[in-house]
Design a protein around this motif. Structure first.
Motif, mmCIF file in Angstrom:
data_model
loop_
_atom_site.group_PDB
_atom_site.id
_atom_site.type_symbol
_atom_site.label_atom_id
_atom_site.label_comp_id
_atom_site.label_asym_id
_atom_site.label_seq_id
_atom_site.Cartn_x
_atom_site.Cartn_y
_atom_site.Cartn_z
ATOM 1 N N UNK A 1 0.839 -1.184 0.000
ATOM 2 C CA UNK A 1 0.000 0.000 0.000
ATOM 3 C C UNK A 1 0.884 1.247 0.000
ATOM 4 N N UNK A 2 0.631 2.161 -0.929
ATOM 5 C CA UNK A 2 1.323 3.452 -0.884
ATOM 6 C C UNK A 2 0.408 4.451 -0.188
ATOM 7 N N UNK A 3 1.000 5.312 0.616
ATOM 8 C CA UNK A 3 0.207 6.207 1.462
ATOM 9 C C UNK A 3 0.766 7.624 1.430
ATOM 10 N N UNK A 4 -0.121 8.588 1.601
ATOM 11 C CA UNK A 4 0.327 9.968 1.736
ATOM 12 C C UNK A 4 -0.751 10.798 2.425
ATOM 13 N N UNK A 5 -0.301 11.886 3.022
ATOM 14 C CA UNK A 5 -1.197 12.927 3.522
ATOM 15 C C UNK A 5 -1.185 14.057 2.496
ATOM 16 N N UNK A 6 -2.326 14.661 2.266
ATOM 17 C CA UNK A 6 -2.420 15.669 1.222
ATOM 18 C C UNK A 6 -3.458 16.713 1.600
ATOM 19 N N UNK A 7 -3.224 17.945 1.186
ATOM 20 C CA UNK A 7 -4.214 19.002 1.403
ATOM 21 C C UNK A 7 -3.930 20.174 0.490
ATOM 22 N N UNK A 8 -4.976 20.954 0.208
ATOM 23 C CA UNK A 8 -4.810 22.171 -0.572
ATOM 24 C C UNK A 8 -4.028 23.182 0.254
ATOM 25 N N UNK A 9 -3.165 23.924 -0.412
ATOM 26 C CA UNK A 9 -2.376 24.928 0.286
ATOM 27 C C UNK A 9 -3.242 26.154 0.598
ATOM 28 N N UNK A 10 -3.081 26.711 1.788
ATOM 29 C CA UNK A 10 -3.857 27.889 2.175
ATOM 30 C C UNK A 10 -5.252 27.520 2.639
ATOM 31 N N UNK A 11 -6.155 28.485 2.612
ATOM 32 C CA UNK A 11 -7.523 28.296 3.095
ATOM 33 C C UNK A 11 -8.506 28.548 1.965
ATOM 34 N N UNK A 12 -9.326 27.551 1.639
ATOM 35 C CA UNK A 12 -10.335 27.719 0.600
ATOM 36 C C UNK A 12 -11.408 28.682 1.086
ATOM 37 N N UNK A 13 -11.787 29.623 0.254
ATOM 38 C CA UNK A 13 -12.694 30.697 0.655
ATOM 39 C C UNK A 13 -14.111 30.175 0.887
ATOM 40 N N UNK A 14 -14.831 30.906 1.721
ATOM 41 C CA UNK A 14 -16.240 30.587 1.949
ATOM 42 C C UNK A 14 -17.031 30.756 0.661
ATOM 43 N N UNK A 15 -16.651 31.725 -0.158
ATOM 44 C CA UNK A 15 -17.350 31.975 -1.419
ATOM 45 C C UNK A 15 -17.246 30.779 -2.356
ATOM 46 N N UNK A 16 -16.166 30.002 -2.216
ATOM 47 C CA UNK A 16 -15.998 28.838 -3.077
ATOM 48 C C UNK A 16 -17.005 27.739 -2.797
ATOM 49 N N UNK A 17 -17.548 27.702 -1.571
ATOM 50 C CA UNK A 17 -18.532 26.708 -1.200
ATOM 51 C C UNK A 17 -17.998 25.283 -1.263
ATOM 52 N N UNK A 18 -18.907 24.327 -1.134
ATOM 53 C CA UNK A 18 -18.484 22.921 -1.181
ATOM 54 C C UNK A 18 -17.917 22.562 -2.553
ATOM 55 N N UNK A 19 -18.341 23.318 -3.589
ATOM 56 C CA UNK A 19 -17.863 23.029 -4.942
ATOM 57 C C UNK A 19 -16.350 23.193 -5.048
ATOM 58 N N UNK A 20 -15.786 24.199 -4.383
ATOM 59 C CA UNK A 20 -14.339 24.418 -4.439
ATOM 60 C C UNK A 20 -13.582 23.279 -3.773
ATOM 61 N N UNK A 21 -14.128 22.734 -2.686
ATOM 62 C CA UNK A 21 -13.477 21.610 -2.002
ATOM 63 C C UNK A 21 -13.523 20.345 -2.866
ATOM 64 N N UNK A 22 -14.645 20.138 -3.576
ATOM 65 C CA UNK A 22 -14.753 18.969 -4.447
ATOM 66 C C UNK A 22 -13.788 19.075 -5.628
ATOM 67 N N UNK A 23 -13.683 20.265 -6.208
ATOM 68 C CA UNK A 23 -12.741 20.455 -7.316
ATOM 69 C C UNK A 23 -11.311 20.254 -6.838
ATOM 70 N N UNK A 24 -11.010 20.731 -5.630
ATOM 71 C CA UNK A 24 -9.665 20.556 -5.079
ATOM 72 C C UNK A 24 -9.364 19.080 -4.840
#
Length: 323
Positions: A185-208
């Motif tokens: 099994x290959x494993x990693x931790x991952x996250x978008x850099x910075x803070x996704x804006x409230x204006x982006x909504x759930x759609x921005x998190x899904x695209x990320x």
């Protein structure tokens, strides 16, 4: 006129949004036709890759489709095919087609095109919020035991140098001493850099999430076989005393298709650490298949992904006597 990476002059960087939101921003082309979009900013071409980063096209197709469905509909599955390598020096045009408008489900197909030719195609299904009823059958694969959420301190192992869209911290391969590649099994931790804006909504998190789901994906096949690209190879990759001829070398590794099943599309943040675990049930005939589970740090199974790709080794030259 010389090629340029965007159809219109890129907008100034929006500091109210995260890096990944800026990277994935779309420009709507309603003056040309309905549900047509293009990339607002140049797309990333990874060093040594045949074309633009696949995750960018996946994510921008999702972002385009999300703008054509009601706000109470959320993507639950996405089936993609990579057709041609994308060229980072010219714009990508995204065409959204409405396939279905149902009470509980809506379907969209998106084609990404360059020079009038499709480079990528995907079909997505969206489901109306809470349409499953108050009583549902529930189960989920658990977050593997013993994994520890990383700190936010900067390390040299982070993917996305400087102000790149996301951060990745790979973990040692699980069961790496096994003689059976399918058990590793290959494993990693991952996250978008910075803070996704409230204006982006759930759609921005899904695209990320879609963008990051392509990180080291088909490369799992070569990693569990101990066959590394030059850029990824650890110092100990080659056995002592072995010659270059003794060590298999990758000749080609490219993605063919990509599938994402979104399980909890409004219950995670892509700018907080997510744990991913990948395994490969099969490889052969110059191809390989990889499965990926993506978890929020609280253990919520966020998505399950699959990818098939070309994984070819460099072949021995054919003797002239056999040509």
């Amino acid at each position: 006129m010389a090629d340029r990476p965007t159809l219109v002059k890129p907008k100034p960087y929006d500091h109210s949004k995260s890096t990944i939101e800026n990277a994935l921003e779309l420009t709507e082309l309603s003056a040309i036709g309905p549900d047509m979009f293009t990339n607002t900013r140049p797309l990333w071409h990874p060093p040594g890759a045949r074309g633009i980063y696949g995750g960018a096209v996946i994510a921008q197709c999702l972002a385009a489709a999300q703008r054509t469905v009601p706000s109470n509909f959320t993507v639950h599955s996405m089936h993609c095919y990579f057709v041609l390598a994308g060229d980072a020096s010219i714009p990508v045009m995204f065409y959204v087609e409405h396939i279905r408008e149902g009470k509980s489900f809506a379907t969209r197909t998106v084609q990404a095109r360059q020079r009038g030719r499709p480079i990528f195609t995907t079909t997505m299904s969206f489901v109306r919020e809470n349409s499953g009823g108050s009583k549902t059958i529930q189960h989920a694969v658990p977050l593997p035991s013993g994994v520890v959420v990383p700190s936010d301190s900067i390390t040299e192992d982070e993917e996305g140098e400087g102000s790149g869209p996301f951060i990745s911290r790979r973990i040692e391969i699980l069961n790496k001493e096994s003689k059976n590649p399918h058990e590793k099994r290959t494993r990693q931790w991952i996250k978008a850099r910075g803070r996704i804006s409230e204006a982006g909504g759930h759609q921005a998190h899904l695209s990320a999430l879609a963008y990051m789901s392509d990180s080291y994906f088909i490369g799992t096949v070569s990693r569990i076989h101990g066959i590394w690209r030059h850029l990824d190879a650890p110092a100990e990759k080659q056995p002592v005393g072995a010659s270059d001829a003794d060590v298999p070398q990758l000749g080609m590794m490219v993605s063919l298709d990509h599938t994402i099943y979104f399980h909890q599309p409004r219950k995670f943040r892509a700018d907080e650490w997510m744990f991913t675990e990948m395994s490969s049930p099969w490889s052969g005939d110059g191809r390989g298949v990889v499965q990926q589970h993506m978890f929020a740090s609280d253990g919520t199974l966020v998505a399950t992904c699959f990818q098939e790709g070309v994984v070819r080794l460099k072949q021995d030259p054919v003797p002239a006597s056999k040509l």
